[in-house]
Design a protein around this motif. Sequence first.
Motif, PDB file in Angstrom:
ATOM      1  N   ASP A 242       0.792  -1.237   0.000  1.00 17.87           N
ATOM      2  CA  ASP A 242       0.000   0.000   0.000  1.00 17.87           C
ATOM      3  C   ASP A 242       0.820   1.280   0.000  1.00 17.87           C
ATOM      4  N   SER A 243       1.954   1.260   0.700  1.00 17.34           N
ATOM      5  CA  SER A 243       2.697   2.526   0.812  1.00 17.34           C
ATOM      6  C   SER A 243       3.799   2.681  -0.222  1.00 17.34           C
ATOM      7  N   SER A 244       3.859   1.801  -1.215  1.00 19.95           N
ATOM      8  CA  SER A 244       5.030   1.884  -2.091  1.00 19.95           C
ATOM      9  C   SER A 244       5.077   3.195  -2.874  1.00 19.95           C
ATOM     10  N   PHE A 245       3.908   3.685  -3.313  1.00 24.58           N
ATOM     11  CA  PHE A 245       3.935   4.945  -4.063  1.00 24.58           C
ATOM     12  C   PHE A 245       4.342   6.108  -3.159  1.00 24.58           C
ATOM     13  N   GLU A 246       3.818   6.038  -1.960  1.00 19.94           N
ATOM     14  CA  GLU A 246       4.121   7.091  -0.994  1.00 19.94           C
ATOM     15  C   GLU A 246       5.625   7.120  -0.691  1.00 19.94           C
ATOM     16  N   ILE A 247       6.201   5.938  -0.526  1.00 18.00           N
ATOM     17  CA  ILE A 247       7.637   5.862  -0.262  1.00 18.00           C
ATOM     18  C   ILE A 247       8.404   6.416  -1.451  1.00 18.00           C
ATOM     19  N   ALA A 248       7.960   6.041  -2.657  1.00 23.50           N
ATOM     20  CA  ALA A 248       8.652   6.517  -3.861  1.00 23.50           C
ATOM     21  C   ALA A 248       8.638   8.038  -3.921  1.00 23.50           C
ATOM     22  N   SER A 249       7.482   8.644  -3.585  1.00 25.33           N
ATOM     23  CA  SER A 249       7.489  10.110  -3.697  1.00 25.33           C
ATOM     24  C   SER A 249       8.375  10.760  -2.647  1.00 25.33           C
ATOM     25  N   LYS A 250       8.673  10.043  -1.601  1.00 24.79           N
ATOM     26  CA  LYS A 250       9.563  10.630  -0.592  1.00 24.79           C
ATOM     27  C   LYS A 250      11.027  10.589  -1.011  1.00 24.79           C
ATOM     28  N   ILE A 251      11.416   9.584  -1.799  1.00 19.44           N
ATOM     29  CA  ILE A 251      12.857   9.395  -2.048  1.00 19.44           C
ATOM     30  C   ILE A 251      13.267   9.641  -3.498  1.00 19.44           C
ATOM     31  N   PHE A 252      12.282   9.776  -4.383  1.00 19.98           N
ATOM     32  CA  PHE A 252      12.600   9.918  -5.798  1.00 19.98           C
ATOM     33  C   PHE A 252      12.468  11.372  -6.240  1.00 19.98           C
ATOM     34  N   PHE A 253      13.482  11.865  -6.955  1.00 19.38           N
ATOM     35  CA  PHE A 253      13.470  13.239  -7.442  1.00 19.38           C
ATOM     36  C   PHE A 253      13.760  13.260  -8.930  1.00 19.38           C
ATOM     37  N   THR A 254      13.028  14.097  -9.665  1.00 16.56           N
ATOM     38  CA  THR A 254      13.238  14.161 -11.120  1.00 16.56           C
ATOM     39  C   THR A 254      14.560  14.849 -11.421  1.00 16.56           C
ATOM     40  N   GLY A 255      14.936  14.809 -12.686  1.00 11.26           N
ATOM     41  CA  GLY A 255      16.194  15.426 -13.103  1.00 11.26           C
ATOM     42  C   GLY A 255      16.290  16.868 -12.648  1.00 11.26           C
ATOM     43  N   SER A 256      15.159  17.570 -12.610  1.00 10.83           N
ATOM     44  CA  SER A 256      15.207  18.977 -12.196  1.00 10.83           C
ATOM     45  C   SER A 256      15.068  19.119 -10.678  1.00 10.83           C
ATOM     46  N   GLY A 257      15.112  17.988  -9.961  1.00 10.48           N
ATOM     47  CA  GLY A 257      15.142  18.052  -8.493  1.00 10.48           C
ATOM     48  C   GLY A 257      13.772  18.109  -7.839  1.00 10.48           C
ATOM     49  N   LYS A 258      12.705  17.858  -8.641  1.00 13.03           N
ATOM     50  CA  LYS A 258      11.361  17.947  -8.066  1.00 13.03           C
ATOM     51  C   LYS A 258      10.875  16.592  -7.568  1.00 13.03           C
ATOM     52  N   LYS A 259       9.989  16.686  -6.600  1.00 10.96           N
ATOM     53  CA  LYS A 259       9.332  15.459  -6.126  1.00 10.96           C
ATOM     54  C   LYS A 259       8.196  15.107  -7.077  1.00 10.96           C
ATOM     55  N   THR A 260       7.837  13.855  -7.126  1.00 12.26           N
ATOM     56  CA  THR A 260       6.690  13.442  -7.930  1.00 12.26           C
ATOM     57  C   THR A 260       5.578  13.043  -6.968  1.00 12.26           C
ATOM     58  N   GLU A 261       4.475  13.793  -7.014  1.00 15.34           N
ATOM     59  CA  GLU A 261       3.404  13.501  -6.058  1.00 15.34           C
ATOM     60  C   GLU A 261       2.573  12.317  -6.516  1.00 15.34           C
ATOM     61  N   ARG A 262       2.372  12.236  -7.836  1.00 18.81           N
ATOM     62  CA  ARG A 262       1.512  11.170  -8.352  1.00 18.81           C
ATOM     63  C   ARG A 262       2.239  10.399  -9.435  1.00 18.81           C
ATOM     64  N   PHE A 263       2.314   9.114  -9.301  1.00 17.12           N
ATOM     65  CA  PHE A 263       2.928   8.306 -10.348  1.00 17.12           C
ATOM     66  C   PHE A 263       1.835   7.658 -11.185  1.00 17.12           C
ATOM     67  N   ASP A 264       1.977   7.711 -12.491  1.00 18.95           N
ATOM     68  CA  ASP A 264       1.019   7.014 -13.348  1.00 18.95           C
ATOM     69  C   ASP A 264       1.475   5.579 -13.512  1.00 18.95           C
ATOM     70  N   SER A 265       0.484   4.704 -13.655  1.00 22.00           N
ATOM     71  CA  SER A 265       0.828   3.294 -13.744  1.00 22.00           C
ATOM     72  C   SER A 265       1.514   2.975 -15.067  1.00 22.00           C
ATOM     73  N   HIS A 266       2.411   2.049 -14.984  1.00 20.62           N
ATOM     74  CA  HIS A 266       3.130   1.565 -16.165  1.00 20.62           C
ATOM     75  C   HIS A 266       3.835   2.665 -16.942  1.00 20.62           C
ATOM     76  N   ARG A 267       4.389   3.586 -16.193  1.00 21.20           N
ATOM     77  CA  ARG A 267       5.216   4.607 -16.835  1.00 21.20           C
ATOM     78  C   ARG A 267       6.599   4.550 -16.235  1.00 21.20           C
ATOM     79  N   VAL A 268       7.573   4.919 -17.037  1.00 21.00           N
ATOM     80  CA  VAL A 268       8.949   4.919 -16.555  1.00 21.00           C
ATOM     81  C   VAL A 268       9.353   6.350 -16.244  1.00 21.00           C
TER      82      VAL A 268
END
Lengths: 624, 458
Positions: B27-53
């Motif tokens: 259940d918390s995997s997306f939430e964890i991802a938004s805490k530790i993953f940052f885009t190339g421009s240094g931004k957080k991603t609040e919402r991940f779309d399914s099956h996207r890289v």
Amino acid sequence: MFEESYDVAVVGAGHAGCEAALACARLGLKTIVFTVSVNSIALMPCNPSVGGSSKGHLVRELDALGGEMGKNIDKTFIQSKMLNRSKGPAVHSLRAQADKAEYSKTMRQVLENQDNLTIKQAEVSELILKDKNEVSGVKIYTGGIYHAKAVVLCTGTYLRARCLCGEAITHTGPNGLQAANYLTESLEKAGIELVRFKTGTPARMDGRTVDYSKMTEQLGDERIVPFSFSTDPDSIQKEQVKCYLTYTNEKTHEIIRNNLDRSPIYAGVIEGTGPRYCPSIEDKVVRFADKDKHQLFIEPEGLSTNEVYIGGMSSSMPEDVQVAMYRTVPGLENCKIVRNAYAIEYDCINPRQLYPTLEFKKIKNLFAGGQFNGSSGYEEAAAQGLVAGINAAMLVLGREKITIDRSQGYIGVLIDDLVTKENHEPYRMMTSRAEYRLLLRQDNADLRLRKIGYEVGLVSKEEYDKTVLKQKLIDEETERLKNTYVGTSKKVTEFLIENNSTALGSGSSLYELISRPELDYFMIEPIDEKRQDLPDDVKEQVNINIKYAGYIEKQIKQVEAFKKMEVKKIPEDIDYNDINGLRNEARQKLISYAPVSIGQASRISGVSPADISVLLVYLKSRKL
Amino acid sequence: MFVSDTIAAISTGMNNAGIGIIRISGDSSFEIASKIFFTGSGKKTERFDSHRVYYGFIKDGDEIIDEVLLIALKSPKSFTTEDTIEIDCHGGNLVMRRILDTVVKNGARIAEPGEFTKRAFLGGRMDLSEAEAVIDVINSKNEYALNNSIKQLTGKLYEKIKGIRDRIKYEIAYIEAALDDPEHYDLEGYYDELKEKAGKILEELISMKSSFSEGKIISEGIKTVIIGKPNVGKSSLLNILTGEEAAIVTDIAGTTRDILKQDIKIKNLSLKLIDTAGIRDTDDVIEKIGVERAYKYADEADLILMMMDSSVPIDEQDIKLFDRIRDKNAIILLNKSDLPVKTKTEEVRKYTDKYVMSVSAKDESGIDEFKEKIEEMFISGKIGYNDEVIITNERHLFLIDDAINSVKAVLDGISAGYAEDFLSIDLMNSYESLGKVIGEKVEDDIVDEIFSKFCMGK
């Protein structure tokens, strides 16, 4: 032959039997309760107190569910104390000294005045079985037959009881009462597995022969907290009796050591297994040989008697040794024993034969509660009696039976331990047995269990509404504290500094301030300008919930995980032999325990997490 | 353990391959991802779309750990049917472990052996006929992990954990005895006592943790076993590879009568190199034991180096050995290429499909080529560590960390003046975590301890 028909027959009128019988009768069922002696209804044959650490919790929970014990002790106590007040709120626990005779008499009156309830002095000698696996009534020794749709067994320590005082052995129940010698055979015939347990009690002294000046006084609380949520605290503030503290010494221990060969336990005469938590003085001296003294509590047995109870010194030594050893104790030099200490052995069941509803797995319509289930203590007995009684009633009424789980109350922990875990001694409730104890406090038993009591029908609408209102006030007040901000005003800053707390740099909610270790809800009143006056119990809940929020939330999470496993039910007709991949030990245990849920299965000793995985996969593959 | 909390694991083998995948499920995997993953421009991603890289970085606090590709898979369209995040990173044990560390720090826990598979099944992802197979997997993985954890923990470390655990148990029992029987046991002055004891336990756990991490790398090498007939030059090879005289080399056959172990590095790979006694039929009791052990090690090896003497013809014993290693990863080394050759590589290939090469332990010719071969086999995935061992290890480390945090909570609680019953809860947590390391389930431990150590009684 004399015959009668009832909805429910309860065998035994001790603490379990009384609760079971009252619950059924109050739910409108025609109920009969059997006792070997009407004079021994709600008898307290051992210590003269109700409650104590974790046992106090049981009584509060029982009261929240609509039981009688809490109300009865509120009417008959002679001293009361909240234990562990200096510790966290979860382990505060109420204990009251009872006037034994009054306690018993008052409970008897409640039974006698209860509609639908018949009291019968008789020894039940047989279960009447319809087919092999269904009970349809009981037969008494004098021949009468009592048909019943459900039977609740609460035989306490009476089955084939045997009392030992040194070489002197009598085949009697507690306190010299008649034992019940016939039922065992009938139970065995019905396929019920019995074991033999042992317990003991200390001597009672003539209070006039005790020199209290050599002992330390033990007083009750100044402000008495009632057990029952229905008792008005103001109505029970009264003058209390004193108890006294004294100690054994080397001389006492020497006498015991010199006479060990005459102790039935050490001489091997006793077959039953005794409890480790309530050891006889012989046990204490042998097992804790390095201790040079043991505490003794001298407690009055009531207002209308001189007898006093010597807590901490139960024994099965011969009479002459008893006199000698008690007389070594400061204050007891000239004591006269009114009743000797003795050990008692009795038949009880292996409670793994029961569902968590306290119904037998293999015999329909048959329930069991109390010491008969291998427990110990008045409170443990009463709690089970109530649950067994409620479920017998639910069965007769065709309604859903109740199960209190481990996250809902100590009653749940007690019953789950009994029906799930290997147990080789009379089971006593302990606070360390409750893994979610921060949530299972004595102060919130009503919030946890009133609803169940109301739904069952033992708690009135009026009582239940009180609990609903209490919860509402707690929630509203907590919300208000979250949304009320204070800032850097002079008043707030001065207040904080005065209370050794750090001044605020920016705004903070009152909720956050209460969370600080050095502050609490009551202290911050001067800076909480919009505070309304609320009932004491509401304030207490608000304070506890905020102060211990971190720990409480962690336990709530654990409970959520626990619940997920409890709701995964195992069908009754599961064939464990059909499951490949279970280890043999686990298979045997699962077959013999027949757990009702995956959660219960996981608590059985010898069932590993891998076995549980296998079980889950099996259930899934069978779409069960 | 069986609920849908969020689990994580390194799902490629722990090797130094080009990329590694860390999988998070629950259940918390997306939430964890938004805490530790940052885009190339240094931004957080609040919402991940399914099956996207997603392309970006994994950060632990402010520190960038690695440049990664992140794949988000929304429930139920994932292997486990739960919300799943896969992080493709740049391989390397250290990087993968640090990412996993960060994931756990943010709310996941390390997966049990076989747990992804189990969840996939329970999620209805697999065909029902596979149920039996899944059960086998769960069982074998659990057994394997259990065996391994016990193997790794035998001896000192096990004793140490048990010792610390017993001390914690005593303290819990003391507090609980006092709570249950406040009139017999009081806790006057206990804060100071516990502070000292807990402080000591904390120190020991921390030092254990660091020794644990060090010991881990060693125990995680590719288990490489040198076997062969006596006096073909096995010990000489060991000495060349380790660069020191670990083994006694003589001309007398059967000099190595027992097992010699060395941890070495070849091209950045860790190898646990094991030299064994020469294999031959013998009546010498001690030598016989050595031979038995050599077989046993060979059976458990990740890689076998079978040595032969090219200056003598192939015999029965060699053929027996070819047969023995048929199903294993192996390299056959024809030693003594400095002497006149009686057995050529082509001849050996008639008996076995393993890679055969000539070397000379004496003048070290062919050794570089041999090392390259090992690396090649590793990169191509032919040989590798056993994942489960690492998972077990990793779990241990995290559990010890949990225990450390709980003991810290005890000390914090003492400073904050929390009542003893709260301290007991934190002590219990550390007791449970350490119990999991040594495979002990908490049952009536505390109650038993209370009764055996404290005199309770009415």
